[in-house]
Design a protein around this motif. Structure first.
Motif, PDB file in Angstrom:
ATOM      1  N   TRP A  92       0.593  11.769   4.926  1.00 18.66           N
ATOM      2  CA  TRP A  92       0.361  10.348   5.222  1.00 18.66           C
ATOM      3  C   TRP A  92       1.591   9.522   4.839  1.00 18.66           C
ATOM      4  CZ3 TRP A  92       0.304   5.822   2.426  1.00 18.66           C
ATOM      5  CH2 TRP A  92      -0.193   4.708   3.092  1.00 18.66           C
ATOM      6  N   LEU A  93       2.195   9.821   3.695  1.00 18.13           N
ATOM      7  CA  LEU A  93       3.389   9.089   3.275  1.00 18.13           C
ATOM      8  C   LEU A  93       4.550   9.339   4.237  1.00 18.13           C
ATOM      9  CD1 LEU A  93       3.210   9.695  -0.569  1.00 18.13           C
ATOM     10  CD2 LEU A  93       2.866   7.530   0.615  1.00 18.13           C
ATOM     11  N   TRP A 149       0.869   4.087  -3.021  1.00 19.18           N
ATOM     12  CA  TRP A 149       0.536   5.492  -2.829  1.00 19.18           C
ATOM     13  C   TRP A 149       1.734   6.393  -3.100  1.00 19.18           C
ATOM     14  CZ3 TRP A 149      -3.954   7.727  -2.805  1.00 19.18           C
ATOM     15  CH2 TRP A 149      -5.079   6.981  -2.450  1.00 19.18           C
ATOM     16  N   ARG A 150       2.924   5.907  -2.786  1.00 17.38           N
ATOM     17  CA  ARG A 150       4.115   6.726  -3.000  1.00 17.38           C
ATOM     18  C   ARG A 150       4.357   6.955  -4.502  1.00 17.38           C
ATOM     19  NH1 ARG A 150       7.429   8.084   0.781  1.00 17.38           N
ATOM     20  NH2 ARG A 150       6.565   6.503   2.177  1.00 17.38           N
ATOM     21  N   THR A 153       0.828  -1.204   0.000  1.00 20.78           N
ATOM     22  CA  THR A 153       0.000   0.000   0.000  1.00 20.78           C
ATOM     23  C   THR A 153       0.862   1.253   0.000  1.00 20.78           C
ATOM     24  OG1 THR A 153      -1.749  -1.156   1.208  1.00 20.78           O
ATOM     25  CG2 THR A 153      -1.810   1.247   1.240  1.00 20.78           C
ATOM     26  N   ASP A 154       1.922   1.218   0.786  1.00 17.26           N
ATOM     27  CA  ASP A 154       2.816   2.362   0.875  1.00 17.26           C
ATOM     28  C   ASP A 154       3.475   2.657  -0.476  1.00 17.26           C
ATOM     29  OD1 ASP A 154       4.400   4.262   2.778  1.00 17.26           O
ATOM     30  OD2 ASP A 154       5.924   3.269   1.543  1.00 17.26           O
ATOM     31  N   SER A 167       3.778   7.310   7.325  1.00 15.56           N
ATOM     32  CA  SER A 167       3.976   5.887   7.031  1.00 15.56           C
ATOM     33  C   SER A 167       5.456   5.537   7.031  1.00 15.56           C
ATOM     34  CB  SER A 167       3.348   5.543   5.673  1.00 15.56           C
ATOM     35  OG  SER A 167       3.660   4.228   5.289  1.00 15.56           O
ATOM     36  N   ARG A 168       6.265   6.422   6.449  1.00 20.00           N
ATOM     37  CA  ARG A 168       7.710   6.182   6.393  1.00 20.00           C
ATOM     38  C   ARG A 168       8.309   6.158   7.800  1.00 20.00           C
ATOM     39  NH1 ARG A 168      11.452   7.087   2.271  1.00 20.00           N
ATOM     40  NH2 ARG A 168      13.584   7.510   2.956  1.00 20.00           N
ATOM     41  N   ARG A 196       7.392   2.929   9.691  1.00 20.95           N
ATOM     42  CA  ARG A 196       8.152   1.746   9.290  1.00 20.95           C
ATOM     43  C   ARG A 196       9.582   1.787   9.810  1.00 20.95           C
ATOM     44  NH1 ARG A 196       9.252   1.835   4.465  1.00 20.95           N
ATOM     45  NH2 ARG A 196       8.171   3.659   3.652  1.00 20.95           N
TER      46      ARG A 196
END
Length: 369
Positions: free
Chosen positions: A345-346, A182-183, A178-179, A349-350, A353
Motif C-alpha cells: 500500500w505504501l 503509515w510510513r 495519512t501516508d 501510495s508513493r 503521488r
C-alpha cells in the motif's frame, strides 16, 4: 547515503515480490502459535469426559484401522490433558491424502473423522509448512524465509538512526498526512519486531534444510530403521512396546507412537526428563513383529550439534519460552501480516503521488503532442 538507498530499494522490491506469501505465512503462523488450544475450541467433540480407565493403545489403533481399511496409520498423538481425544494421522494408500481421526480414549468411540479440509487448523499448518504442495512447497517456504531474513536485516539497517538519535527511531508521526503516519508506523513496528522476524526466518530456513545441516555440522541423524515384511506374521501388541519403553526410561508420559517401514517399525515417544528442551522426547524404535529394540534417540543425551539442531523447531514455534515465547511469536506473526499488507500500500501510495508531479513537470510541447 547511496548504500542506504540501495538497501531500501532491495527491501522494497523483495517485499513487493513476495507480499502475498509473507501475508500467508504471517496469517497462518498466528494460528500455529496456539494451535493446541484453538483446535478443541473449534471442535468441541475433541473434549471428552475422563473415565475411570483408559483403553489400551492397541484397541484404539484397531478401531481406527477398522474404520479406514483404505489407509495406513502414520502416528498417534496423545495429548497432555486427560480430557482430550487421541488424534490419529493416516494416509490413504492410493493417493497419500491425509486423514485425521480423533478417538475417545476411554470409550473407544471415534468423535471426529475426515480429510484435511475438515480440520481447519491442521489445514493451516500444512499451508504454513508446505503450501499444500509437499516437498516443493517446503522449498518455496525456505526461499521465502531467506527473503524475509534479508528484508528484516535491510529494514533494520535502513531504520537505524544512530546511537545519539536512537529514541527518535521509535517516533510515529501521528499528526502528519495519512501516508506519513503509515510510513513511520511501518518503519517503527518493523524495527521493533525485526529481531523476532530475523530469528523466525533463520529457524524456518534451517528447518527446511535440517538434514543437510546435520551433515554439515557432523550431527547424528534420527534413526531410520527398516524391517522387511513377513507375510502372515502378526505384529506385537502396541501396549507391550510402550510398557517396555517406559520401563527402560523411567515411566514418563507417552506423547506419540509413530509407524514407519510399512507399519513394521514402531517408534514410541516419551517425555524426556533428561533435556531442558520443552518438547524433548525419548524415542524407542522397535521391530513391530518381535519387539526387538532397533534404536533409541534420547533428547538430552545427544551430541552438542544434534541437540542444537533439535532446538530449531522449539525456537521457531516459541516453545522455548512457554507462554511468553509463544506470545512473542504471535506478535511476530501479526507484525508480518501487517507489514505484508502495508508495504504494497505504501509503494502504491508513493507511486500515486509521483504521477501528478511528473505530469506537471512535462514540457508544454510534450503535453500537446
Amino acid at each position: 547515503m547511496k548504500n542506504r538507498q540501495a538497501l531500501l530499494t532491495i527491501h522494497r522490491w523483495l517485499g513487493l515480490a513476495l507480499a502475498l506469501l509473507l501475508v500467508v505465512q504471517g496469517g497462518t503462523g498466528i494460528a500455529m502459535v496456539f494451535r493446541d488450544e484453538i483446535e478443541p475450541v473449534l471442535h468441541s467433540e475433541l473434549r471428552v469426559a475422563p473415565g475411570p480407565v483408559r483403553l489400551s493403545m492397541q484397541r484404539l489403533f484397531d478401531t481406527v484401522e477398522a474404520a479406514h481399511p483404505e489407509a495406513s496409520i502414520a502416528r498417534a498423538e496423545i495429548p497432555q490433558s486427560a480430557d482430550q481425544a487421541v488424534l490419529f494421522k493416516l494416509k490413504r494408500r492410493a493417493d497419500k491424502a491425509p486423514i485425521l481421526t480423533a478417538i475417545d480414549p476411554y470409550r473407544g468411540r471415534i468423535v471426529r473423522d475426515g480429510g484435511l479440509s475438515t480440520w481447519p487448523v491442521e489445514w493451516l499448518f500444512v499451508v504454513h509448512e508446505q503450501l499444500l504442495s509437499g516437498p516443493v512447497g517446503e522449498y518455496v517456504i525456505g526461499f521465502e524465509g531467506i527473503v524475509l531474513f534479508i528484508m528484516s536485516a535491510t529494514g533494520l539497517w535502513f531504520w537505524w538512526p544512530g546511537r545519539k538519535r536512537f529514541k527518535s527511531g521509535f517516533r510515529v508521526m501521528w499528526r502528519g498526512s495519512t501516508d506519513i503516519r503509515w510510513r513511520t508506523l511501518h518503519r517503527v513496528v518493523g524495527a521493533v519486531a525485526g529481531p523476532v522476524l530475523l530469528v523466525t526466518a533463520l529457524t524456518g530456513i534451517l528447518m527446511v534444510w535440517k538434514e543437510p545441516l546435520r551433515g554439515l555440522v557432523g550431527a547424528e541423524g534420527k534413526p531410520t530403521p527398516a524391517v522387511a515384511e513377513q507375510a502372515g506374521r502378526p505384529l506385537a501388541p502396541l501396549d507391550d512396546l510402550v510398557a517396555r519403553a517406559r520401563a527402560d526410561f523411567g515411566g514418563t508420559p507417552l506423547r506419540q507412537i509413530r509407524f514407519s517401514s510399512g507399519g513394521r517399525v514402531v517408534a514410541v515417544y516419551l517425555d524426556s526428563n533428561r533435556s531442558i528442551r520443552p518438547d524433548g522426547t525419548a524415542q524407542y524404535y522397535f521391530n513391530g513383529y518381535d519387539g526387538a529394540l532397533l534404536a533409541t534417540y534420547i533428547a538430552g543425551e545427544q551430541s552438542t550439534p544434534s541437540e542444537l539442531i533439535d532446538w530449531i523447531y522449539t525456537v521457531h514455534t516459541g516453545l522455548w519460552g512457554g507462554w511468553f515465547g509463544r506470545s512473542l511469536l504471535l506478535a511476530g506473526g501479526i507484525t508480518l501480516l501487517g507489514l505484508g499488507l502495508t508495504g504494497p500500500w505504501l509503494w502504491y501510495s508513493r507511486r500515486s503521488r509521483r504521477k501528478p508531479s511528473r505530469a506537471r513537470s512535462k514540457p508544454a510541447h510534450d503535453m500537446l503532442s
